[in-house]
Design a protein around this motif. Sequence first.
Motif, PDB file in Angstrom:
ATOM      1  N   ASN A 102       0.995  -1.066   0.145  1.00 48.28           N
ATOM      2  CA  ASN A 102       0.109   0.000  -0.197  1.00 48.28           C
ATOM      3  C   ASN A 102       0.795   1.150   0.080  1.00 48.28           C
ATOM      4  OD1 ASN A 102      -2.399  -1.552   0.295  1.00 48.28           O
ATOM      5  ND2 ASN A 102      -1.939  -1.922   2.406  1.00 48.28           N
ATOM      6  N   GLU A 103       0.367   2.040  -0.834  1.00 48.14           N
ATOM      7  CA  GLU A 103       1.436   3.546  -0.820  1.00 48.14           C
ATOM      8  C   GLU A 103       0.355   4.512  -1.005  1.00 48.14           C
ATOM      9  OE1 GLU A 103       2.876   3.055  -5.383  1.00 48.14           O
ATOM     10  OE2 GLU A 103       3.774   1.836  -3.690  1.00 48.14           O
ATOM     11  N   CYS A 104       0.912   5.621  -0.747  1.00 51.71           N
ATOM     12  CA  CYS A 104       0.203   7.017  -1.108  1.00 51.71           C
ATOM     13  C   CYS A 104       1.413   8.057  -1.533  1.00 51.71           C
ATOM     14  CB  CYS A 104      -0.401   7.652   0.115  1.00 51.71           C
ATOM     15  SG  CYS A 104      -1.431   8.930  -0.100  1.00 51.71           S
ATOM     16  N   GLY A 105       0.964   8.602  -2.685  1.00 50.17           N
ATOM     17  CA  GLY A 105       1.921   9.712  -3.179  1.00 50.17           C
ATOM     18  C   GLY A 105       1.070  10.938  -3.049  1.00 50.17           C
ATOM     19  N   TYR A 106       1.853  12.180  -3.218  1.00 50.46           N
ATOM     20  CA  TYR A 106       1.432  13.500  -3.124  1.00 50.46           C
ATOM     21  C   TYR A 106       2.138  14.331  -4.224  1.00 50.46           C
ATOM     22  CZ  TYR A 106       0.447  17.866  -0.938  1.00 50.46           C
ATOM     23  OH  TYR A 106      -0.145  19.122  -0.429  1.00 50.46           O
ATOM     24  N   VAL A 107       1.180  14.870  -5.174  1.00 50.79           N
ATOM     25  CA  VAL A 107       1.702  15.803  -6.080  1.00 50.79           C
ATOM     26  C   VAL A 107       1.053  17.186  -5.900  1.00 50.79           C
ATOM     27  CG1 VAL A 107       1.685  16.309  -8.489  1.00 50.79           C
ATOM     28  CG2 VAL A 107       1.656  14.058  -7.620  1.00 50.79           C
ATOM     29  N   LYS A 108       2.013  18.336  -5.675  1.00 52.40           N
ATOM     30  CA  LYS A 108       1.325  19.533  -5.623  1.00 52.40           C
ATOM     31  C   LYS A 108       2.146  20.363  -6.474  1.00 52.40           C
ATOM     32  CE  LYS A 108       1.717  23.008  -1.923  1.00 52.40           C
ATOM     33  NZ  LYS A 108       2.043  23.358  -0.402  1.00 52.40           N
ATOM     34  N   ARG A 109       1.334  21.408  -6.909  1.00 49.55           N
ATOM     35  CA  ARG A 109       1.705  22.469  -7.968  1.00 49.55           C
ATOM     36  C   ARG A 109       2.681  23.357  -7.293  1.00 49.55           C
ATOM     37  NH1 ARG A 109      -0.759  25.242 -12.165  1.00 49.55           N
ATOM     38  NH2 ARG A 109      -2.718  24.061 -11.433  1.00 49.55           N
ATOM     39  N   TYR A 110       3.799  23.646  -8.135  1.00 49.60           N
ATOM     40  CA  TYR A 110       4.830  24.248  -7.815  1.00 49.60           C
ATOM     41  C   TYR A 110       4.616  25.837  -7.980  1.00 49.60           C
ATOM     42  CZ  TYR A 110       9.637  26.137  -7.727  1.00 49.60           C
ATOM     43  OH  TYR A 110      10.741  26.847  -7.493  1.00 49.60           O
ATOM     44  N   LYS A 111       4.759  26.540  -6.971  1.00 45.39           N
ATOM     45  CA  LYS A 111       4.510  27.798  -7.078  1.00 45.39           C
ATOM     46  C   LYS A 111       6.042  28.626  -7.056  1.00 45.39           C
ATOM     47  CE  LYS A 111      -0.117  27.843  -5.582  1.00 45.39           C
ATOM     48  NZ  LYS A 111      -1.160  28.346  -4.809  1.00 45.39           N
ATOM     49  N   TYR A 112       6.411  29.631  -7.799  1.00 45.45           N
ATOM     50  CA  TYR A 112       7.603  30.155  -7.882  1.00 45.45           C
ATOM     51  C   TYR A 112       7.452  31.646  -7.830  1.00 45.45           C
ATOM     52  CZ  TYR A 112       6.904  29.934 -12.799  1.00 45.45           C
ATOM     53  OH  TYR A 112       6.376  29.872 -14.077  1.00 45.45           O
TER      54      TYR A 112
END
Length: 112
Positions: A102-112
């Motif tokens: 079992n796994e969980c990934g996390y993707v987030k918008r990069y704000k620069y």
Amino acid sequence: MYNINSQALGINVNDRIEEYSSKEVFNHTVPYTSIKSMIGNPYGASRVLQVISSLLSITQWFIPPTIRTKKDGFEDMNIITETLFQEVNEVAITNHGLGDNNECGYVKRYKY
């Protein structure tokens, strides 16, 4: 806005755990989607396909639908059944692999 790109195995015990987690952690307010409803279960490739679809959600501002579901028994969950066009900044990805990995990934918008 954020959403969950769910494994949604279609196995009752697993789906009930996701439902329980949705209620306990998010009070069913976070949108859930599962691209597996469109692509089937490509086993090892499902992880990367979920990541790709999550990246597309963030860059194109939409949540893909979970198709072929009537939400029977899961009416309280916020399962997206039609494409939802809105800003998406974060996606949590749940996945259950062979051998009970079992796994969980996390993707987030990069704000620069």
